[in-house]
Design a protein around this motif. Structure first.
Motif, PDB file in Angstrom:
ATOM      1  N   MET A   1       0.815  -1.189   0.000  1.00  0.00           N
ATOM      2  CA  MET A   1       0.000   0.000   0.000  1.00  0.00           C
ATOM      3  C   MET A   1       0.860   1.254   0.000  1.00  0.00           C
ATOM      4  SD  MET A   1      -3.086  -0.496   2.606  1.00  0.00           S
ATOM      5  CE  MET A   1      -3.552  -2.130   3.022  1.00  0.00           C
TER       6      MET A   1
ATOM      7  N   THR B   1       1.653   5.062   1.087  1.00  0.00           N
ATOM      8  CA  THR B   1       1.357   5.978   2.175  1.00  0.00           C
ATOM      9  C   THR B   1       1.402   7.384   1.609  1.00  0.00           C
ATOM     10  OG1 THR B   1       3.664   6.095   2.816  1.00  0.00           O
ATOM     11  CG2 THR B   1       2.299   4.482   3.954  1.00  0.00           C
TER      12      THR B   1
ATOM     13  N   ASP C   1      -0.687   0.971   9.542  1.00  0.00           N
ATOM     14  CA  ASP C   1      -1.100   0.503   8.224  1.00  0.00           C
ATOM     15  C   ASP C   1      -2.595   0.192   8.197  1.00  0.00           C
ATOM     16  OD1 ASP C   1      -0.967  -1.653   9.884  1.00  0.00           O
ATOM     17  OD2 ASP C   1       0.026  -2.979   8.455  1.00  0.00           O
TER      18      ASP C   1
ATOM     19  N   MET D   1      -6.340   0.582   7.205  1.00  0.00           N
ATOM     20  CA  MET D   1      -6.946   1.071   5.969  1.00  0.00           C
ATOM     21  C   MET D   1      -7.946   2.199   6.205  1.00  0.00           C
ATOM     22  SD  MET D   1      -9.320  -2.250   5.138  1.00  0.00           S
ATOM     23  CE  MET D   1     -10.394  -1.551   3.915  1.00  0.00           C
TER      24      MET D   1
ATOM     25  N   ASN E   1      -3.184   6.483   5.315  1.00  0.00           N
ATOM     26  CA  ASN E   1      -3.708   5.706   4.195  1.00  0.00           C
ATOM     27  C   ASN E   1      -4.594   6.536   3.283  1.00  0.00           C
ATOM     28  OD1 ASN E   1      -3.836   3.435   2.666  1.00  0.00           O
ATOM     29  ND2 ASN E   1      -5.344   2.401   3.927  1.00  0.00           N
TER      30      ASN E   1
END
Length: 111
Positions: free
Chosen positions: A1, A3, A20, A22, A28
């Motif tokens: 993912m 950032t 982390d 979501m 995020n």
């Protein structure tokens, strides 16, 4: 993912820890909009859910006075913002995260 930084539209301090999650508006890019409330954490349930309570005044037209009422809402607690019972926090509205959670914590004002 990826950032990325996201401008929340209100003046808040960014948390020192990274996460982390979501549903984190800081790490995020989870979008928040709408109403902003400040209240006290009354209950921590699960790992990412908390109950927030704040007072409001309701006008009684018959008596021409105000009465105090309290409102409780469920909020999403991201891991980068550590909460305890009794903390004063600022929350902001977001899209529905679950059946009862429509708000996410954006700042812990107690620390």
């Amino acid at each position: 993912m990826k950032t990325q930084k996201y401008n929340l539209g209100v003046e808040v301090k960014e948390p020192a820890k990274a996460c982390d999650d979501m549903h984190c508006p800081f790490h995020n890019g989870f979008k928040v909009k709408g109403r902003v409330f400040t209240g006290t954490i009354t209950k921590l349930s699960g790992t990412k859910t908390a109950s927030l309570e704040f007072l409001r005044q309701y006008y009684l037209q018959k008596y021409e006075r105000f009465e105090k009422r309290k409102t409780r809402i469920h909020v999403h607690n991201t891991p980068c913002i550590s909460l305890k019972i009794g903390d004063v926090v600022k929350v902001m509205e977001c899209r529905p995260i679950s059946k009862m959670k429509n708000f996410v914590v954006i700042e812990n004002e107690s620390t």
